[in-house]
Design an enzyme around this catalytic site. Structure first.
Site, PDB file in Angstrom:
ATOM      1  N   GLU A 153       2.317  -3.225  13.408  1.00  0.00           N
ATOM      2  CA  GLU A 153       1.338  -4.294  13.215  1.00  0.00           C
ATOM      3  C   GLU A 153       0.196  -4.114  14.205  1.00  0.00           C
ATOM      4  O   GLU A 153       0.432  -3.926  15.406  1.00  0.00           O
ATOM      5  CB  GLU A 153       2.003  -5.650  13.436  1.00  0.00           C
TER       6      GLU A 153
ATOM      7  N   LYS B  49       6.121  -5.276  15.736  1.00  0.00           N
ATOM      8  CA  LYS B  49       5.140  -6.349  15.756  1.00  0.00           C
ATOM      9  C   LYS B  49       4.603  -6.553  17.184  1.00  0.00           C
ATOM     10  O   LYS B  49       5.019  -5.863  18.113  1.00  0.00           O
ATOM     11  CB  LYS B  49       5.764  -7.623  15.189  1.00  0.00           C
TER      12      LYS B  49
ATOM     13  N   LYS C 132      10.519 -13.869   4.951  1.00  0.00           N
ATOM     14  CA  LYS C 132      10.456 -15.329   5.061  1.00  0.00           C
ATOM     15  C   LYS C 132      11.080 -15.949   3.809  1.00  0.00           C
ATOM     16  O   LYS C 132      10.418 -16.534   2.949  1.00  0.00           O
ATOM     17  CB  LYS C 132       9.015 -15.790   5.240  1.00  0.00           C
TER      18      LYS C 132
ATOM     19  N   ARG D 174      22.103 -29.196 -13.418  1.00  0.00           N
ATOM     20  CA  ARG D 174      21.212 -29.265 -12.258  1.00  0.00           C
ATOM     21  C   ARG D 174      21.219 -27.967 -11.455  1.00  0.00           C
ATOM     22  O   ARG D 174      20.162 -27.489 -11.025  1.00  0.00           O
ATOM     23  CB  ARG D 174      21.609 -30.448 -11.362  1.00  0.00           C
TER      24      ARG D 174
ATOM     25  N   ASP E 144      -3.157  -7.118  10.431  1.00  0.00           N
ATOM     26  CA  ASP E 144      -2.857  -8.546  10.483  1.00  0.00           C
ATOM     27  C   ASP E 144      -4.110  -9.398  10.674  1.00  0.00           C
ATOM     28  O   ASP E 144      -4.875  -9.200  11.627  1.00  0.00           O
ATOM     29  CB  ASP E 144      -1.868  -8.816  11.619  1.00  0.00           C
TER      30      ASP E 144
END
Length: 284
Positions: free
Chosen positions: A201, A171, A139, A103, A222
């Site tokens: 960004e 950002k 992410k 597994r 973006d």
């Protein structure tokens, strides 16, 4: 394709932890109860779907951590396309460690192959309509970043930064807290070394123009549509790397790539790509 495997010193702790989690406090009581210690077996790890495999070496590591004497023959290298019924790995030896590691080995191989498969689909769509490369983001599943970014490379994609320490990405919240684009970029340039790239960004062409006047290594465009992306690429005119991000799917990639951007980054590749269905089949 040629893909260097990750060093064992990076991957073994993760695989070992997964095995220990599964074995718990008493080991595999089902296998120990049902399978005599001397029993041997031969199995194949087989694909149930079309896709691209990754993590086969990680699966081998899981089996061999349970028993170093197991024979493991890799039939499909990471980055290889597979179809339903294709065997990717053959394992032979004592049955107990094979069954106990099954597994965990499949969890890694299915997860990483799913990422590689999704990346391959996007990479093919981008290549057909421009020169953009598909890139992942931060992410990632906590603790699995190196493995998941490796799987992106296996699928023909590129890696964005690995962490907060290997590149500057300014950002919108950084810009707001710093008091504007110019303040943020100047502060970053004064803080980091000469080898560290700075990316900004931007959401609008006006922001992009300000960034270009200051000078920037890369711009993250973006959530821009294809027409605005095309205008942005024309404005940049080769002065910075252009990266498109937001609402990236196999359906949207062609138009985004055709706009002429250098990179198309996609977070869902590593946070929610579906697995590639692989199974372990008993032979004889």
């Amino acid at each position: 394709m040629s893909l260097d495997p990750l060093p064992a010193i990076m991957t073994e702790p993760v695989v070992r932890a997964a095995l220990l989690e599964d074995l718990g406090r008493a080991g595999d009581i089902t296998t120990e109860a049902v399978i005599p210690a001397e029993t041997r077996m031969r199995v194949h790890m087989t694909s149930r779907q079309n896709g691209t495999v990754a993590g086969i070496g990680i699966a081998v590591q899981a089996f061999r951590l349970m028993d170093p004497e197991l024979s493991c023959e890799v039939l499909k290298e990471d980055g290889s396309p597979v179809a339903p019924g294709d065997a990717v790995l053959r394992i032979e030896g004592r049955a107990r460690p094979i069954l106990s590691a099954e597994r965990v080995a499949l969890n890694f191989a299915c997860r990483l192959s799913g990422i590689a498969s999704a990346t391959a689909v996007l990479a093919a769509a981008a290549k057909a309509h421009g020169h953009a490369r598909i890139a992942c983001t931060r992410k990632t599943t906590p603790g699995l970043r190196a493995l998941e970014k490796y799987a992106v490379r296996a699928g023909g994609g590129a890696n964005h930064r690995f962490g907060l320490d290997d590149a500057v990405l300014i950002k919108d919240n950084h810009v707001a807290a710093a008091g504007g684009i110019t303040n943020a970029v100047k502060a970053a340039r004064g803080h980091v070394g000469h080898l560290v790239k700075i990316e900004l960004e931007v959401d609008t062409l006006a922001q992009l123009e300000e960034a270009l006047q200051i000078g920037i290594d890369a711009v993250l465009l973006d959530n821009m549509g294809p027409d605005m992306l095309r205008a942005a690429v024309a404005m940049v005119a080769g002065r910075a790397i252009t990266e498109a991000s937001g609402r990236i799917t196999a359906e949207t990639v062609p138009a985004i790539a055709a706009a002429g951007v250098d990179l198309i980054s996609c977070g869902w590749l590593t946070h929610s790509a579906p697995i590639l269905d692989l199974g372990l089949d008993f032979e004889g």
